[in-house]
Motif scaffolding. Structure first.
Motif, PDB file in Angstrom:
ATOM      1  N   ALA A  50      14.624  -5.902  43.482  1.00 59.70           N
ATOM      2  CA  ALA A  50      15.291  -6.769  42.499  1.00 59.70           C
ATOM      3  C   ALA A  50      16.328  -6.011  41.685  1.00 59.70           C
ATOM      4  CB  ALA A  50      14.261  -7.411  41.574  1.00 59.70           C
ATOM      5  N   VAL A  51      16.023  -4.769  41.330  1.00 59.25           N
ATOM      6  CA  VAL A  51      16.911  -3.980  40.477  1.00 59.25           C
ATOM      7  C   VAL A  51      17.269  -2.691  41.217  1.00 59.25           C
ATOM      8  CG1 VAL A  51      17.098  -2.718  38.286  1.00 59.25           C
ATOM      9  CG2 VAL A  51      15.942  -4.943  38.355  1.00 59.25           C
ATOM     10  N   ALA A  52      18.531  -2.315  41.155  1.00 62.65           N
ATOM     11  CA  ALA A  52      18.996  -1.118  41.866  1.00 62.65           C
ATOM     12  C   ALA A  52      18.121   0.082  41.522  1.00 62.65           C
ATOM     13  CB  ALA A  52      20.452  -0.822  41.492  1.00 62.65           C
ATOM     14  N   ASN A  53      17.791   0.835  42.532  1.00 63.04           N
ATOM     15  CA  ASN A  53      17.022   2.074  42.390  1.00 63.04           C
ATOM     16  C   ASN A  53      15.642   1.880  41.765  1.00 63.04           C
ATOM     17  OD1 ASN A  53      19.394   3.524  43.274  1.00 63.04           O
ATOM     18  ND2 ASN A  53      20.207   3.224  41.200  1.00 63.04           N
ATOM     19  N   GLY A  54      15.190   0.641  41.662  1.00 62.40           N
ATOM     20  CA  GLY A  54      13.899   0.409  41.025  1.00 62.40           C
ATOM     21  C   GLY A  54      13.904   0.760  39.540  1.00 62.40           C
ATOM     22  N   ASP A  55      15.101   0.751  38.930  1.00 64.97           N
ATOM     23  CA  ASP A  55      15.202   1.099  37.507  1.00 64.97           C
ATOM     24  C   ASP A  55      14.459   0.082  36.634  1.00 64.97           C
ATOM     25  OD1 ASP A  55      16.735   3.339  38.028  1.00 64.97           O
ATOM     26  OD2 ASP A  55      18.646   2.325  37.685  1.00 64.97           O
ATOM     27  N   THR A  56      13.991   0.548  35.492  1.00 66.66           N
ATOM     28  CA  THR A  56      13.286  -0.324  34.544  1.00 66.66           C
ATOM     29  C   THR A  56      13.848  -0.119  33.137  1.00 66.66           C
ATOM     30  OG1 THR A  56      11.615   1.259  33.774  1.00 66.66           O
ATOM     31  CG2 THR A  56      11.162   0.115  35.866  1.00 66.66           C
ATOM     32  N   GLY A  57      13.364  -0.917  32.208  1.00 70.50           N
ATOM     33  CA  GLY A  57      13.764  -0.768  30.814  1.00 70.50           C
ATOM     34  C   GLY A  57      12.779   0.058  30.005  1.00 70.50           C
ATOM     35  N   ASP A  58      11.894   0.789  30.675  1.00 76.10           N
ATOM     36  CA  ASP A  58      10.826   1.494  29.953  1.00 76.10           C
ATOM     37  C   ASP A  58      11.373   2.472  28.920  1.00 76.10           C
ATOM     38  OD1 ASP A  58       9.146   0.077  31.543  1.00 76.10           O
ATOM     39  OD2 ASP A  58       8.304   1.793  32.617  1.00 76.10           O
ATOM     40  N   VAL A  59      12.435   3.174  29.294  1.00 78.50           N
ATOM     41  CA  VAL A  59      13.020   4.162  28.375  1.00 78.50           C
ATOM     42  C   VAL A  59      14.427   3.737  27.954  1.00 78.50           C
ATOM     43  CG1 VAL A  59      13.711   6.570  28.073  1.00 78.50           C
ATOM     44  CG2 VAL A  59      11.658   6.016  29.427  1.00 78.50           C
ATOM     45  N   ALA A  60      15.202   3.258  28.920  1.00 76.55           N
ATOM     46  CA  ALA A  60      16.595   2.838  28.676  1.00 76.55           C
ATOM     47  C   ALA A  60      17.326   3.929  27.885  1.00 76.55           C
ATOM     48  CB  ALA A  60      16.645   1.477  27.991  1.00 76.55           C
TER      49      ALA A  60
END
Ligand code: GBH
Length: 486
Positions: A50-60
């Motif tokens: 769903a999101v490039a590179n499996g990035d998340t908003g955990d740290v941003a």
């Protein structure tokens, strides 16, 4: 009216609002701290692919902890305003509950801004719906409307003594159609009926929240931010292309602006929805609620597009080699597809056309058709560009492309004001490189670079150039597309 001084220096009026914008999920991180619960974006980030590179908003950008540094940066740049959003999942983890620790974060931020003379512009919803509400149907459910109003009143109760500028929603088109029809955004659903339901419930949530907040405090300013674009027929002589451009305009611009400002849905959009068997779930009285008076209209502008009703061949239509794409205005909510074609304009790293004159047209049109007759001012609440920046050996970030993009668009704002559009402010998107939704950290929109390993912030050349215009209210003869010396 703005003045033009001798030469080509452009002068903006005193009091023009100069700011930068961000959004909670894109910068805060601290996803599980101080009682924050998951949002639809936390969930979506965990969907494979769903999101490039499996990035998340955990740290941003770790703004939750580094906000004092970010406020100081803005103060150093001389910005007068900061547009940010509050995270619903920090503040109302469940309907009927209030998380004091979440509110305290924004209270500290607002105090920090005011101490530095930076006006807080607060957006209540920039796409981070609590997952628990999505589990009950999300924006496709009418119940979400009153949960939003309740959340809005909680935020107002905590911050309304200091925040004077309130925006209900950021770009409800994205929430409804990327989220529930195209599926490129959270919650990733591809259900036309749910998307058109979300459209209506988002608008109703906006209107109902404005009315409720205004009842508490009639002296503050309330508005909404819509993403707007300009669509030109690829072949102006083709009635089919002209109709395609008109339909795109209805599905992206008018279907939001007209209910909010004129109290009706445009027939062209309703016909397009009907072509796939769906309709907004309108109850008696809803359109009057949606059209609650507002104090400003926020407009986000990034690009325009040339569109055609005929699927173009890759060779003739896309000399840049970009793929021929069905436009995103109407993903699966209209039977007749519309295609965008290249006009050979320069493009950003998002592959979006650079078309500053489109901003002039959007602003003039919004003023003429929607806001001007009601005496409502406009703010450009987002404008900016992603480019692949290089860091120079001396550590500076010479982002000439982004600098030119911003300055050219400021010229367009000035031109629109010159022809009478009542534009009162401009916010650069974005203060920081951040979590660019489905693109993760791959696309950089910041005027300030963020090193996502060290989280170090470095103002780019564009930040210095923008700051100079913001401080002086003057835009001189900076070389176009060349280096701007701060
Ligand atoms: C905004 O959305 C958001 O508010 C912000 O959070 C985000 O980070 C920022 O912009 C940058 O993306 O491919 O030619 O059809 C942007 C909304 C809607 C603008 C879709 C471009 C598609 C252009 N976007 N639109 S095209």
């Amino acid at each position: 009216t703005p003045a033009t001084s001798p030469g080509t220096e452009l002068v903006f009026p005193p009091g023009f609002v100069w700011g930068a914008a961000t959004a909670a999920f894109q910068i805060e991180g601290a996803a599980a701290e101080d009682g924050r619960v998951p949002s639809i974006w936390d969930t979506f980030c965990r969907v494979p692919g769903a999101v490039a590179n499996g990035d998340t908003g955990d740290v941003a950008c770790d703004h939750y902890h580094r906000w004092p540094e970010d406020v100081a940066l803005m103060a150093d740049l001389g910005l007068g305003a900061y547009r940010f959003s509050t995270a619903w999942p920090r503040i109302c983890p469940e309907p009927g509950t209030v998380n004091r620790a979440g509110l305290d974060f924004y209270s500290r931020l607002v105090d920090g801004l005011l101490e530095r003379g930076i006006e807080p512009w607060l957006t209540l919803y920039h796409w981070d719906l609590p997952q628990s509400l999505e589990d009950r149907g999300g924006w496709a459910s009418r119940e979400t409307v009153d949960h939003f109003v309740e959340y809005a009143l909680v935020v107002q109760g905590a911050l309304g003594d200091r925040v004077r500028r309130w925006t209900t929603l950021n770009e409800p088109w994205c929430s409804a159609f990327l989220g529930y029809a195209g599926g490129q955004h959270a919650p990733g659903r591809q259900e036309p009926a749910a998307a058109v339901g979300a459209l209506h419930h988002l608008l109703l949530a906006h209107g109902r929240a404005v009315t409720a907040m205004r009842a508490v405090d009639p002296t503050a300013d309330y508005g909404i931010t819509l993403n707007m674009s300009v669509f030109d027929p690829a072949d102006p002589g083709s009635p089919a292309d002209v109709a395609a451009a008109d339909r795109e305009d209805a599905l992206l611009n008018r279907v939001f602006a007209e209910p909010v400002l004129l109290g009706r849905y445009p027939q062209v959009a309703l016909d397009a929805y009907a072509s796939v068997g769906v309709a907004p779930p309108v109850h008696d009285g809803d359109l009057a609620e949606i059209a609650a008076p507002i104090d400003f209209l926020g407009i986000n502008y990034y690009n325009g597009a040339a569109v055609t009703a005929q699927r173009p061949t890759t060779d003739s239509a896309m000399p840049t080699g970009a793929p021929v794409e069905r436009t995103t205005s109407s993903p699966s909510v209209a039977a007749d597809p519309v295609w965008s074609v290249s006009r050979g304009l320069p493009r950003t790293a998002m592959d979006w056309e650079v078309q500053p004159d489109g901003l002039r047209r959007v602003l003039e049109r919004a003023h003429t058709d929607w806001t001007g007759p009601a005496g409502i001012p406009i703010h450009v609440t987002e404008n900016g560009a992603a480019y692949d920046d290089d860091v120079a050996p001396d550590g500076s970030v010479p982002d000439a492309d982004r600098t030119a993009y911003i300055l050219e668009h400021l010229r367009a704002v000035h031109a629109a004001m010159g022809s009478g559009a009542d534009v009162r402010g401009y916010f650069a998107w974005s203060l920081l490189d951040n979590f660019e939704w489905a693109y993760g950290y791959e696309k950089r929109f910041g005027i300030v670079r963020v090193d996502f390993d060290t989280l170090e912030r470095t103002p780019k050349d564009s930040a210095h150039a923008f700051a100079r215009v913001a401080r002086t209210g003057r835009l001189g003869e900076e070389p176009r597309g060349g280096t701007v010396v701060p």
